[in-house]
Design a protein around this motif. Sequence first.
Motif, PDB file in Angstrom:
ATOM      1  N   UNK A   2       0.833  -1.218   0.046  1.00  0.00           N
ATOM      2  CA  UNK A   2      -0.017   0.039  -0.068  1.00  0.00           C
ATOM      3  C   UNK A   2       0.863   1.408  -0.008  1.00  0.00           C
ATOM      4  N   UNK A   3       0.131   2.162  -0.511  1.00  0.00           N
ATOM      5  CA  UNK A   3       0.822   3.582  -0.236  1.00  0.00           C
ATOM      6  C   UNK A   3      -0.133   4.777   0.177  1.00  0.00           C
ATOM      7  N   UNK A   4       0.383   5.899   0.580  1.00  0.00           N
ATOM      8  CA  UNK A   4      -0.603   6.553   1.280  1.00  0.00           C
ATOM      9  C   UNK A   4      -0.431   8.086   1.096  1.00  0.00           C
ATOM     10  N   UNK A  11      -3.460  16.750  16.010  1.00  0.00           N
ATOM     11  CA  UNK A  11      -4.182  15.613  16.628  1.00  0.00           C
ATOM     12  C   UNK A  11      -3.482  14.204  16.287  1.00  0.00           C
ATOM     13  N   UNK A  12      -2.545  14.555  15.280  1.00  0.00           N
ATOM     14  CA  UNK A  12      -1.709  13.286  14.908  1.00  0.00           C
ATOM     15  C   UNK A  12      -1.503  13.242  13.570  1.00  0.00           C
ATOM     16  N   UNK A  13      -1.647  12.027  12.792  1.00  0.00           N
ATOM     17  CA  UNK A  13      -1.400  11.865  11.345  1.00  0.00           C
ATOM     18  C   UNK A  13      -2.896  11.524  10.999  1.00  0.00           C
ATOM     19  N   UNK A  14      -3.231  11.639   9.726  1.00  0.00           N
ATOM     20  CA  UNK A  14      -4.430  11.035   9.101  1.00  0.00           C
ATOM     21  C   UNK A  14      -3.986  10.907   7.622  1.00  0.00           C
ATOM     22  N   UNK A  15      -4.482   9.682   7.000  1.00  0.00           N
ATOM     23  CA  UNK A  15      -4.231   9.456   5.760  1.00  0.00           C
ATOM     24  C   UNK A  15      -5.042   8.362   4.980  1.00  0.00           C
ATOM     25  N   UNK A  16      -5.166   8.417   3.776  1.00  0.00           N
ATOM     26  CA  UNK A  16      -5.942   7.291   3.051  1.00  0.00           C
ATOM     27  C   UNK A  16      -4.765   6.374   2.493  1.00  0.00           C
ATOM     28  N   UNK A  17      -5.326   5.047   2.358  1.00  0.00           N
ATOM     29  CA  UNK A  17      -4.406   3.909   2.061  1.00  0.00           C
ATOM     30  C   UNK A  17      -4.792   3.548   0.738  1.00  0.00           C
ATOM     31  N   UNK A  18      -3.920   3.539  -0.382  1.00  0.00           N
ATOM     32  CA  UNK A  18      -4.003   2.980  -1.655  1.00  0.00           C
ATOM     33  C   UNK A  18      -3.308   1.700  -1.918  1.00  0.00           C
ATOM     34  N   UNK A  19      -4.204   0.777  -2.471  1.00  0.00           N
ATOM     35  CA  UNK A  19      -3.601  -0.580  -2.616  1.00  0.00           C
ATOM     36  C   UNK A  19      -3.598  -0.621  -4.115  1.00  0.00           C
ATOM     37  N   UNK A  24      -9.001   1.337  -1.677  1.00  0.00           N
ATOM     38  CA  UNK A  24      -8.810   2.429  -0.836  1.00  0.00           C
ATOM     39  C   UNK A  24      -9.192   2.205   0.547  1.00  0.00           C
ATOM     40  N   UNK A  25      -8.612   2.396   1.756  1.00  0.00           N
ATOM     41  CA  UNK A  25      -8.997   2.607   2.656  1.00  0.00           C
ATOM     42  C   UNK A  25      -9.029   4.161   3.391  1.00  0.00           C
ATOM     43  N   UNK A  26      -9.930   4.920   3.480  1.00  0.00           N
ATOM     44  CA  UNK A  26     -10.189   6.307   3.719  1.00  0.00           C
ATOM     45  C   UNK A  26     -10.169   6.587   5.078  1.00  0.00           C
ATOM     46  N   UNK A  27      -9.622   7.942   5.277  1.00  0.00           N
ATOM     47  CA  UNK A  27      -9.752   8.684   6.842  1.00  0.00           C
ATOM     48  C   UNK A  27      -9.030   7.656   7.789  1.00  0.00           C
ATOM     49  N   UNK A  28      -7.800   7.081   7.502  1.00  0.00           N
ATOM     50  CA  UNK A  28      -7.271   6.299   8.710  1.00  0.00           C
ATOM     51  C   UNK A  28      -6.558   7.388   9.589  1.00  0.00           C
ATOM     52  N   UNK A  49      -4.058  -7.113   6.411  1.00  0.00           N
ATOM     53  CA  UNK A  49      -4.568  -7.659   4.848  1.00  0.00           C
ATOM     54  C   UNK A  49      -4.480  -9.088   4.670  1.00  0.00           C
ATOM     55  N   UNK A  50      -3.070  -9.410   4.839  1.00  0.00           N
ATOM     56  CA  UNK A  50      -2.712 -10.823   4.651  1.00  0.00           C
ATOM     57  C   UNK A  50      -3.488 -11.736   5.634  1.00  0.00           C
ATOM     58  N   UNK A  51      -3.856 -11.305   6.683  1.00  0.00           N
ATOM     59  CA  UNK A  51      -4.613 -12.073   7.679  1.00  0.00           C
ATOM     60  C   UNK A  51      -6.218 -11.909   7.550  1.00  0.00           C
ATOM     61  N   UNK A  52      -6.529 -11.235   6.439  1.00  0.00           N
ATOM     62  CA  UNK A  52      -7.877 -10.987   6.224  1.00  0.00           C
ATOM     63  C   UNK A  52      -8.518 -10.119   7.132  1.00  0.00           C
ATOM     64  N   UNK A  53      -8.027  -9.202   7.707  1.00  0.00           N
ATOM     65  CA  UNK A  53      -8.614  -7.977   8.577  1.00  0.00           C
ATOM     66  C   UNK A  53      -9.350  -7.238   7.481  1.00  0.00           C
TER      67      UNK A  53
END
Length: 120
Positions: A2-4, A11-19, A24-28, A49-53
């Motif tokens: 994945x990339x982001x 408050x910290x970091x937030x990002x979208x994850x692109x596979x 895409x997993x948004x608003x992490x 993801x490998x363990x199907x979460x």
Amino acid sequence: FPSHDRVVNNNGISFDIHFKNGEIITDVKMPIYGEHNASNALVAVAIAKFFNFNAEQIKKGLASFTGVKQRFTKVGEFNGASIIDDYGHHPTEISATLKSARSIVKNKQLICVFQPHKYT
């Protein structure tokens, strides 16, 4: 792998994850700072993801991760300013810490207090 797209704020970091497969997993959100933590999170996501979460499980897990003690850890706040604790004993680590701090405060004032632990 994945990339982001990363956003840093008080408050910290937030990002979208692109596979590569288009998913895409948004608003992490993570209550920690630093490019290294975003990169480490991507490794954790690849394993999850490998363990199907699913996306919600991944987001929940990352949102609850508070980091490693003294590794760019937010320890408090004073008058709206975050107080960050970091144990950097090498100039490269200190440089990376300051770079991460600068990405948070942007054009605002940044104060660094350095406490040497050895006379060398």
